[in-house]
Design a protein around this motif. Structure first.
Motif, PDB file in Angstrom:
ATOM      1  N   ALA A   1      14.869  -4.695   3.364  1.00  0.00           N
ATOM      2  CA  ALA A   1      14.598  -6.056   3.359  1.00  0.00           C
ATOM      3  C   ALA A   1      15.082  -6.693   2.121  1.00  0.00           C
ATOM      4  O   ALA A   1      15.626  -7.929   2.165  1.00  0.00           O
ATOM      5  CB  ALA A   1      13.083  -6.193   3.493  1.00  0.00           C
TER       6      ALA A   1
ATOM      7  N   THR B   1      11.201  -1.760   3.107  1.00  0.00           N
ATOM      8  CA  THR B   1      10.977  -2.565   1.980  1.00  0.00           C
ATOM      9  C   THR B   1      12.262  -2.844   1.353  1.00  0.00           C
ATOM     10  O   THR B   1      12.851  -4.073   1.032  1.00  0.00           O
ATOM     11  CB  THR B   1       9.732  -2.437   1.049  1.00  0.00           C
ATOM     12  OG1 THR B   1       8.632  -2.350   1.717  1.00  0.00           O
ATOM     13  CG2 THR B   1       9.731  -3.651   0.100  1.00  0.00           C
TER      14      THR B   1
ATOM     15  N   ARG C   1      10.203  -9.739   4.797  1.00  0.00           N
ATOM     16  CA  ARG C   1      11.583  -9.991   5.091  1.00  0.00           C
ATOM     17  C   ARG C   1      12.067 -11.527   5.246  1.00  0.00           C
ATOM     18  O   ARG C   1      13.180 -11.872   4.720  1.00  0.00           O
ATOM     19  CB  ARG C   1      11.993  -9.310   6.286  1.00  0.00           C
ATOM     20  CG  ARG C   1      13.361  -9.420   6.348  1.00  0.00           C
ATOM     21  CD  ARG C   1      13.763  -8.033   7.459  1.00  0.00           C
ATOM     22  NE  ARG C   1      12.812  -7.922   8.642  1.00  0.00           N
ATOM     23  CZ  ARG C   1      12.049  -6.893   8.724  1.00  0.00           C
ATOM     24  NH1 ARG C   1      12.168  -5.944   8.077  1.00  0.00           N
ATOM     25  NH2 ARG C   1      11.201  -6.948   9.620  1.00  0.00           N
TER      26      ARG C   1
ATOM     27  N   ASP D   1      14.694 -13.677   2.641  1.00  0.00           N
ATOM     28  CA  ASP D   1      15.917 -14.129   3.540  1.00  0.00           C
ATOM     29  C   ASP D   1      16.029 -15.684   3.266  1.00  0.00           C
ATOM     30  O   ASP D   1      17.087 -16.209   2.900  1.00  0.00           O
ATOM     31  CB  ASP D   1      15.941 -14.031   4.935  1.00  0.00           C
ATOM     32  CG  ASP D   1      16.123 -12.434   5.400  1.00  0.00           C
ATOM     33  OD1 ASP D   1      16.744 -11.644   4.619  1.00  0.00           O
ATOM     34  OD2 ASP D   1      15.649 -11.994   6.750  1.00  0.00           O
TER      35      ASP D   1
END
Length: 415
Positions: free
Chosen positions: A294, A291, A398, A402
């Protein structure tokens, strides 16, 4: 009034829940609890002798010797903290941020709470210079600071204060005559115990530190409330212990007999309990590391998690992407990420942080699966991050971060 308040998202009743491990109950503990389910006798306030003996041994094995007469048990750490706050009197100091349950109990008693900034390298303890400045300012304004609550393994930041930082903070507190409550709930959940040095303030200042440990941190399910406290030796410690028992008596704060049996068994640390604890800690450490990768890979900031089942994320670098989504503060961010991730993402304001800062605490438990079978599979697998349901959960997390990174790059003004 903000909509968030209108729908009942206040700071106490609707505050963040304890970061549960999300895992099935250890069968051995369930059997102990079930065997004691028919007990009808009322447990004594502060714990029965067998529970106190087990707690004494638990502290002894951690280099904190304490005879049973210096130990007390209660149905959860919050009951112990409210009793300690009532018994000690005066104003309360806590780090910023801090565990969400620390401050409400002081306010319930009408005690002012003062948040003190933490060092750059960790949470859990106030910066020693900021602590001294805050104490002097409070006294200049007529206040009476007496109690400092800190943590050796922190919720929410999941960090462990380095020994030198802990030394400086404890020395500053001692110089100002403060009593310390050391929350050591997460001390047995270090992600890299051989590389992380954990120092309890009780080792440095034995006559002015009360240690509190909620067993939901590493030994019991969070739905089985039990916690233990270790009081200082000597006349002052004995007097504090007696006053705390008085408060617990007034509150009727007794550990239920079946839970007390399970707690005593867990505190004895038999092999199955230790094995489960170590497996669970390793599992959450892997998920926390994934995590962390990410969120930092997307441009957010988070200190590497060192303990517990959570991490603390600062999305300030992604503000350009969040503003068009209507996110302007931590409450907005909490609502936005909770909806996007499908899991709780309490804002930093729940932990005494600045409302305007875009910070949240993320927990690893929800990433282990949606069913008991999936979560049990995580415990059994040598490569839990490769399980399909864990991969899907991490991929979703993620992808969310992102997307924010990509949006932030599009919205970032030209230099």
């Amino acid at each position: 009034m903000r909509q968030a308040d209108a729908v009942g998202q206040g700071p106490v009743r609707y505050g963040p829940v304890f970061p549960d491990d999300g895992l099935p109950v250890l069968p051995e503990l369930a059997a102990v609890l079930a065997a004691a389910a028919s007990r009808t006798e009322e447990q004594p306030v502060g714990g029965a002798p067998a529970l106190l003996e087990a707690a004494s041994g638990y502290f002894e094995r951690r280099g904190l010797p304490a005879e049973p007469a210096r130990v007390a048990a209660a149905p959860g750490a919050p009951a112990l903290l409210v009793a300690l706050t009532a018994a000690l009197g005066g104003d309360v100091l806590v780090p910023r941020p801090c565990a969400a349950w620390w401050a409400p109990y002081a306010r319930l008693l009408g005690r002012p709470v003062f948040h003190v900034g933490t060092p750059a390298e960790c949470g859990g303890v106030p910066d020693p210079y900021a602590l001294l400045e805050t104490v002097r300012r409070v006294r200049d304004e007529g206040g009476d600071p007496r109690l400092l609550v800190l943590s050796v393994a922190d919720d929410p930041t999941a960090t462990v204060p380095p020994p030198e930082v802990m030394h400086e903070t404890v020395e500053a507190a001692a110089g100002e005559g403060l009593h310390l409550v050391s929350d050591e709930t997460w001390r047995d959940t270090l992600h890299a115990p051989r590389r992380t040095m954990l120092l309890s303030p009780a080792e440095m200042l034995p006559d002015r530190v009360t240690v509190v440990t909620d067993l939901a941190g590493a030994l019991l399910p969070s739905g089985w409330p039990a916690a233990v406290a270790r009081f200082p030796a000597g006349r002052a410690g004995n007097a504090l212990h007696a006053r705390v028992l008085d408060v617990l008596t007034a509150l009727g704060a007794r550990v239920a007999a079946p839970v007390a049996a399970a707690a005593g068994h867990a505190l004895g640390e038999p092999a199955p309990v230790v094995a489960r604890r170590d497996t669970a800690v390793g599992l959450h450490a892997r998920v926390a590391a994934a995590t962390h990768a990410a969120v930092t890979g997307a441009g957010a900031f988070a200190r590497p998690p060192q303990a517990g089942r959570h991490l603390y994320v600062d999305l300030g670098p992604l503000r350009h992407a969040l503003t068009p989504q209507g996110v302007g503060d931590a409450q907005d961010l909490e609502e936005f990420l909770t909806a996007r991730l499908g899991m709780p993402a309490p804002g930093g304001h729940r932990f005494g942080d600045d409302l305007g800062a875009l910070r949240v605490r993320l927990s690893t438990g929800p990433l282990l699966g949606r069913t008991d079978e999936e979560r049990a599979e995580c415990l059994m697998s040598p490569v839990p991050l490769e399980l399909p349901h864990v991969q899907r959960a991490l991929m979703s997390l993620r992808s969310t971060f992102d997307d924010l990174r990509d949006d932030a790059q599009r919205w970032e003004p030209p230099r």
